[in-house]
Design an enzyme around this catalytic site. Sequence first.
Site, mmCIF file in Angstrom:
data_model
loop_
_atom_site.group_PDB
_atom_site.id
_atom_site.type_symbol
_atom_site.label_atom_id
_atom_site.label_comp_id
_atom_site.label_asym_id
_atom_site.label_seq_id
_atom_site.Cartn_x
_atom_site.Cartn_y
_atom_site.Cartn_z
ATOM 1 N N ASP A 24 0.708 -1.115 0.167
ATOM 2 C CA ASP A 24 -0.189 -0.194 0.308
ATOM 3 C C ASP A 24 0.774 1.006 0.091
ATOM 4 O O ASP A 24 0.201 2.231 -0.793
ATOM 5 C CB ASP A 24 -1.160 0.243 0.758
ATOM 6 C CG ASP A 24 -2.103 0.708 1.019
ATOM 7 O OD1 ASP A 24 -2.053 2.491 0.297
ATOM 8 O OD2 ASP A 24 -2.500 1.524 2.486
ATOM 9 N N HIS A 76 -7.844 -0.221 9.099
ATOM 10 C CA HIS A 76 -7.040 0.614 8.290
ATOM 11 C C HIS A 76 -7.096 2.044 8.089
ATOM 12 O O HIS A 76 -7.966 2.438 7.552
ATOM 13 C CB HIS A 76 -7.263 -0.076 6.851
ATOM 14 C CG HIS A 76 -6.232 0.166 5.513
ATOM 15 N ND1 HIS A 76 -5.381 -0.190 5.246
ATOM 16 C CD2 HIS A 76 -5.958 1.511 5.242
ATOM 17 C CE1 HIS A 76 -4.680 -0.329 4.120
ATOM 18 N NE2 HIS A 76 -4.770 1.145 4.409
ATOM 19 N N HIS A 117 -5.963 6.004 7.860
ATOM 20 C CA HIS A 117 -5.307 7.074 7.109
ATOM 21 C C HIS A 117 -4.685 8.161 8.171
ATOM 22 O O HIS A 117 -6.085 8.514 8.127
ATOM 23 C CB HIS A 117 -5.630 7.555 5.446
ATOM 24 C CG HIS A 117 -5.425 5.963 4.463
ATOM 25 N ND1 HIS A 117 -5.031 6.735 3.280
ATOM 26 C CD2 HIS A 117 -4.882 4.754 4.321
ATOM 27 C CE1 HIS A 117 -4.897 5.045 2.166
ATOM 28 N NE2 HIS A 117 -4.745 4.625 3.358
ATOM 29 N N ASN A 122 -0.732 6.337 4.734
ATOM 30 C CA ASN A 122 -1.283 5.499 5.995
ATOM 31 C C ASN A 122 -0.853 5.717 7.461
ATOM 32 O O ASN A 122 0.017 6.675 7.200
ATOM 33 C CB ASN A 122 -0.760 3.820 5.308
ATOM 34 C CG ASN A 122 -1.012 3.187 3.518
ATOM 35 O OD1 ASN A 122 -2.068 3.087 3.676
ATOM 36 N ND2 ASN A 122 -0.779 3.754 2.782
ATOM 37 N N CYS A 157 -1.466 10.005 -0.715
ATOM 38 C CA CYS A 157 -2.849 9.606 -0.815
ATOM 39 C C CYS A 157 -3.393 10.086 -1.619
ATOM 40 O O CYS A 157 -3.044 10.869 -2.023
ATOM 41 C CB CYS A 157 -3.955 10.943 0.172
ATOM 42 S SG CYS A 157 -5.243 10.189 0.523
HETATM 43 MG MG MG Z 1 -3.848 2.960 2.658
#
Ligand code: MG
Length: 307
Positions: free
Chosen positions: A25, A217, A219, A259, A250
């Site tokens: 990611d 998860h 951000h 993240n 992002c």
């Molecule tokens: Mg992510």
Amino acid sequence: MTAPMIVGDPSLPETVTIYEVGPRDGLQNEAAIVPLAAKVEFITRLIGAGLPIVEATSFVHPTWVPQLADAADLVALLPLSGATPLPVLVPNERGLDRALDAGCRHVAIFGSATESFAQKNLHASLDSQFAMFEPVVGRAREAGVDVRAYVSMCFGDPWEGPVPIDQVVSVGTRLLDLGASQLSIGDTIGVGTAAHVAELIGAFATAGVGVERLAMHFHDTYGQALANAYAALRLGITTFDASAGGLGGCPYAVSATGNLATEDLVWMLTGLGIQHGVDLDALVRTSVWMSGVLGKQPASAVVRALS
Ligand code: MG
């Protein structure tokens, strides 16, 4: 100080599993192509720092994510049968075929909580994504391979704005019903706040999905990631996704932060007296080294404070 003072809270979980997403990611949002050898070293160092699970790459079509075009070559150089699971993302059956050929034992699918993101990212409708994922999950399970399901845009969508909680719960439960073992609830654009997190976890519980099947998860785009993680901890969530150094911007907002940084999460968990198994010094050294590879400063506040 190089570590927080530990002041425990018996109402919180004793142990948390950090699901490291930096190599997948994180790197997939980096424009400059990272050499294969550096990716191998990154993952090896993350394993060495004690991360209990490290998502390694994605078998997405190279046209969509050139950064991860070396997925098969990378996986061939990793200790797939070691003690640390190294899951890979598989967007579709073709990706699953490639992952199975490469010997992967853990895969993840990437669903959407909204119609707009399903159209843009999956090229499917919100409702037709389940038919698309059904053979992926089914065939993976037949092969004895564990499947994690991500749900993206759970707290807000850049095209639609607010996302109804019941819509997120519906998508999540349908992905679990396909045979996924864990659901990762993604705040893809980082807009969620703490009570929203609690409301969503509560809605999953009402639908029969307990905290043991959920991962969060977050951000940090709007600076909410740790507050949201703490809110989820208070409700008993024990798996959190995080990215070493806060790697990965992002793609849907002009922001340096994407993240939740693994180091920032580790600092908080350590201070709360929660076991996580991660060597913070080794992790910080890894992120500092990777920031040199990428030629940019780490987004993690803890990495910047300690280095
Ligand atoms: Mg992510």
